[in-house]
Design a protein around this motif. Structure first.
Motif, mmCIF file in Angstrom:
data_model
loop_
_atom_site.group_PDB
_atom_site.id
_atom_site.type_symbol
_atom_site.label_atom_id
_atom_site.label_comp_id
_atom_site.label_asym_id
_atom_site.label_seq_id
_atom_site.Cartn_x
_atom_site.Cartn_y
_atom_site.Cartn_z
ATOM 1 N N ALA A 1 3.288 -17.100 -12.734
ATOM 2 C CA ALA A 1 3.255 -18.321 -12.973
ATOM 3 C C ALA A 1 4.670 -18.859 -12.768
ATOM 4 O O ALA A 1 5.260 -19.585 -12.334
ATOM 5 N N LEU A 2 5.752 -17.815 -13.524
ATOM 6 C CA LEU A 2 6.999 -17.839 -13.284
ATOM 7 C C LEU A 2 7.594 -18.065 -12.105
ATOM 8 O O LEU A 2 8.543 -18.824 -11.734
ATOM 9 N N MET A 3 7.023 -17.307 -11.093
ATOM 10 C CA MET A 3 7.492 -17.094 -9.607
ATOM 11 C C MET A 3 7.179 -18.515 -9.081
ATOM 12 O O MET A 3 8.130 -19.236 -8.303
ATOM 13 N N ALA A 4 5.997 -18.947 -9.391
ATOM 14 C CA ALA A 4 5.604 -20.301 -8.886
ATOM 15 C C ALA A 4 6.589 -21.304 -9.287
ATOM 16 O O ALA A 4 6.929 -22.168 -8.470
ATOM 17 N N ALA A 5 6.716 -21.445 -10.587
ATOM 18 C CA ALA A 5 7.375 -22.551 -11.356
ATOM 19 C C ALA A 5 9.224 -22.553 -10.777
ATOM 20 O O ALA A 5 9.683 -23.278 -10.499
ATOM 21 N N ARG A 6 9.407 -21.166 -10.218
ATOM 22 C CA ARG A 6 10.832 -21.156 -9.584
ATOM 23 C C ARG A 6 10.987 -20.943 -8.363
ATOM 24 O O ARG A 6 11.855 -20.821 -7.556
ATOM 25 N N ASP A 7 9.796 -21.238 -7.698
ATOM 26 C CA ASP A 7 9.707 -21.290 -6.297
ATOM 27 C C ASP A 7 10.183 -19.584 -5.680
ATOM 28 O O ASP A 7 10.897 -19.847 -4.635
ATOM 29 N N VAL A 8 9.830 -18.781 -6.179
ATOM 30 C CA VAL A 8 10.108 -17.304 -5.601
ATOM 31 C C VAL A 8 8.769 -16.971 -4.874
ATOM 32 O O VAL A 8 7.706 -16.685 -5.516
ATOM 33 N N ALA A 9 8.993 -16.443 -3.681
ATOM 34 C CA ALA A 9 8.027 -15.949 -2.841
ATOM 35 C C ALA A 9 7.607 -14.431 -3.076
ATOM 36 O O ALA A 9 8.409 -13.793 -3.555
ATOM 37 N N LEU A 10 6.540 -14.093 -2.557
ATOM 38 C CA LEU A 10 6.056 -12.779 -2.833
ATOM 39 C C LEU A 10 5.523 -12.435 -1.207
ATOM 40 O O LEU A 10 5.073 -13.086 -0.562
ATOM 41 N N VAL A 11 5.919 -10.880 -0.974
ATOM 42 C CA VAL A 11 5.533 -10.358 0.334
ATOM 43 C C VAL A 11 5.013 -9.003 0.039
ATOM 44 O O VAL A 11 5.570 -8.073 -0.246
ATOM 45 N N PRO A 12 3.493 -8.939 -0.344
ATOM 46 C CA PRO A 12 3.132 -7.721 -0.536
ATOM 47 C C PRO A 12 3.001 -6.887 0.630
ATOM 48 O O PRO A 12 3.214 -7.263 1.829
ATOM 49 N N THR A 13 2.997 -5.553 0.377
ATOM 50 C CA THR A 13 2.959 -4.640 1.738
ATOM 51 C C THR A 13 1.624 -3.588 1.579
ATOM 52 O O THR A 13 1.938 -2.415 1.271
ATOM 53 N N PHE A 14 0.523 -4.022 2.198
ATOM 54 C CA PHE A 14 -0.575 -3.353 1.981
ATOM 55 C C PHE A 14 -0.527 -2.115 3.123
ATOM 56 O O PHE A 14 -1.130 -1.172 2.757
ATOM 57 N N ALA A 15 -0.169 -2.214 4.324
ATOM 58 C CA ALA A 15 -0.036 -1.238 5.380
ATOM 59 C C ALA A 15 0.405 -0.158 5.047
ATOM 60 O O ALA A 15 -0.064 0.845 5.428
ATOM 61 N N VAL A 16 1.517 -0.110 4.266
ATOM 62 C CA VAL A 16 2.276 1.148 3.884
ATOM 63 C C VAL A 16 1.339 1.909 2.963
ATOM 64 O O VAL A 16 1.185 3.107 3.097
ATOM 65 N N VAL A 17 0.630 1.322 2.100
ATOM 66 C CA VAL A 17 -0.214 1.982 1.365
ATOM 67 C C VAL A 17 -1.339 2.553 2.118
ATOM 68 O O VAL A 17 -1.818 3.835 1.684
ATOM 69 N N GLU A 18 -2.020 1.827 2.929
ATOM 70 C CA GLU A 18 -3.033 2.297 3.614
ATOM 71 C C GLU A 18 -2.668 3.439 4.643
ATOM 72 O O GLU A 18 -3.380 4.498 4.589
ATOM 73 N N GLN A 19 -1.342 3.409 5.043
ATOM 74 C CA GLN A 19 -0.988 4.546 5.785
ATOM 75 C C GLN A 19 -1.015 5.835 4.782
ATOM 76 O O GLN A 19 -1.150 6.762 5.236
ATOM 77 N N LEU A 20 -0.604 5.768 3.812
ATOM 78 C CA LEU A 20 -0.449 6.961 2.810
ATOM 79 C C LEU A 20 -1.769 7.265 2.409
ATOM 80 O O LEU A 20 -2.008 8.470 2.165
ATOM 81 N N LEU A 21 -2.746 6.333 2.225
ATOM 82 C CA LEU A 21 -4.024 6.869 2.001
ATOM 83 C C LEU A 21 -4.915 7.788 2.993
ATOM 84 O O LEU A 21 -5.352 8.692 2.905
ATOM 85 N N HIS A 22 -4.304 7.243 4.277
ATOM 86 C CA HIS A 22 -5.050 7.775 5.442
ATOM 87 C C HIS A 22 -4.264 9.107 6.003
ATOM 88 O O HIS A 22 -4.838 10.164 6.591
ATOM 89 N N ASP A 23 -2.948 9.368 5.611
ATOM 90 C CA ASP A 23 -2.113 10.351 6.008
ATOM 91 C C ASP A 23 -1.238 10.825 4.880
ATOM 92 O O ASP A 23 -0.006 10.814 5.098
ATOM 93 N N THR A 24 -2.057 11.166 3.568
ATOM 94 C CA THR A 24 -0.931 11.675 2.731
ATOM 95 C C THR A 24 -0.145 12.798 2.997
ATOM 96 O O THR A 24 0.922 12.851 2.613
ATOM 97 N N ALA A 25 -0.815 13.780 3.694
ATOM 98 C CA ALA A 25 -0.024 15.011 3.964
ATOM 99 C C ALA A 25 1.170 14.722 5.048
ATOM 100 O O ALA A 25 2.151 15.253 4.806
ATOM 101 N N GLY A 26 0.797 13.909 5.926
ATOM 102 C CA GLY A 26 1.895 13.418 6.957
ATOM 103 C C GLY A 26 3.164 12.850 6.250
ATOM 104 O O GLY A 26 3.867 12.919 6.836
ATOM 105 N N ALA A 27 2.892 12.201 5.163
ATOM 106 C CA ALA A 27 4.048 11.552 4.543
ATOM 107 C C ALA A 27 4.716 12.513 3.831
ATOM 108 O O ALA A 27 5.706 12.225 2.859
ATOM 109 N N GLY A 28 4.286 13.861 3.482
ATOM 110 C CA GLY A 28 4.854 14.783 2.553
ATOM 111 C C GLY A 28 4.444 14.728 1.265
ATOM 112 O O GLY A 28 5.007 15.065 0.565
ATOM 113 N N LEU A 29 3.213 14.025 1.065
ATOM 114 C CA LEU A 29 2.644 13.931 -0.380
ATOM 115 C C LEU A 29 1.641 14.767 -0.631
ATOM 116 O O LEU A 29 0.865 15.292 0.420
#
Length: 184
Positions: A34-62
């Motif tokens: 609500a504060l972000m909306a009131a101050r016109d602050v945008a959000l850029v979520p990043t789901f693809a990097v999370v999916e990449q880590l889920l599908h190749d955890t070992a490949g990311a060194g985790l």
């Protein structure tokens, strides 16, 4: 000014400090949205990097045990997206993929299309991202005088958002009025 922030306190601090855009926003709470909306602050979520880590955890060194934490991050990010939408926050689209993973940026469109609608994902990637970057009316829209950035897909991504996942499905790409890819 843009900030990378995951936890709600960090997001709130950044918004109060005058940031214009928050990338990730993983643990965004409704009150901060609500504060972000009131101050016109945008959000850029990043789901693809999370999916990449889920599908190749070992490949990311985790380790395999990290996978549970990554699943929790995905759930938090999904809730954060819903909170931001409910609050009226402008929501752009970004993947946070780097290096060799750049070819998979279209997966962010597919993931967002599953959480919203395909059209909302396309608008986030085009018009909203242009607004966030201060390029309204120049890019991200199809209108006289705007820069001609267009993509022709091998099918209708509004009916089949999976098309976004494979760069080969983009059969024609026009960037700044010039054809840069043509598989027709």
């Amino acid at each position: 000014m843009t900030v990378h922030a995951h936890n709600n306190e960090g997001i709130r601090n950044a918004v109060e400090a005058g940031v214009r855009c928050v990338e990730h926003g993983t643990s965004l709470h409704e009150s901060t949205a609500a504060l972000m909306a009131a101050r016109d602050v945008a959000l850029v979520p990043t789901f693809a990097v999370v999916e990449q880590l889920l599908h190749d955890t070992a490949g990311a060194g985790l380790t395999a045990s990290t996978r549970d934490r990554v699943e929790s991050v995905r759930e938090q990010m999904t809730k954060a997206l819903a909170a931001a939408k409910h609050a009226g926050v402008r929501i752009g689209l970004g993947s946070d993929l780097i290096g060799p993973a750049q070819g998979r940026r279209g997966k962010e469109l597919r993931l967002r299309a599953a959480l919203e609608t395909p059209m909302e994902a396309i608008v986030a990637a085009t018009r909203t991202n242009a607004e966030i970057l201060g390029l309204s009316g120049q890019v991200g829209v199809i209108t006289p005088g705007a820069q001609a950035d267009l993509t022709l897909w091998n099918g209708n991504p509004l009916e089949d958002p999976e098309l976004f996942s494979d760069p080969n499905n983009a059969v024609l790409v026009i960037q700044a009025g010039q054809i840069v890819k043509d598989l027709r």
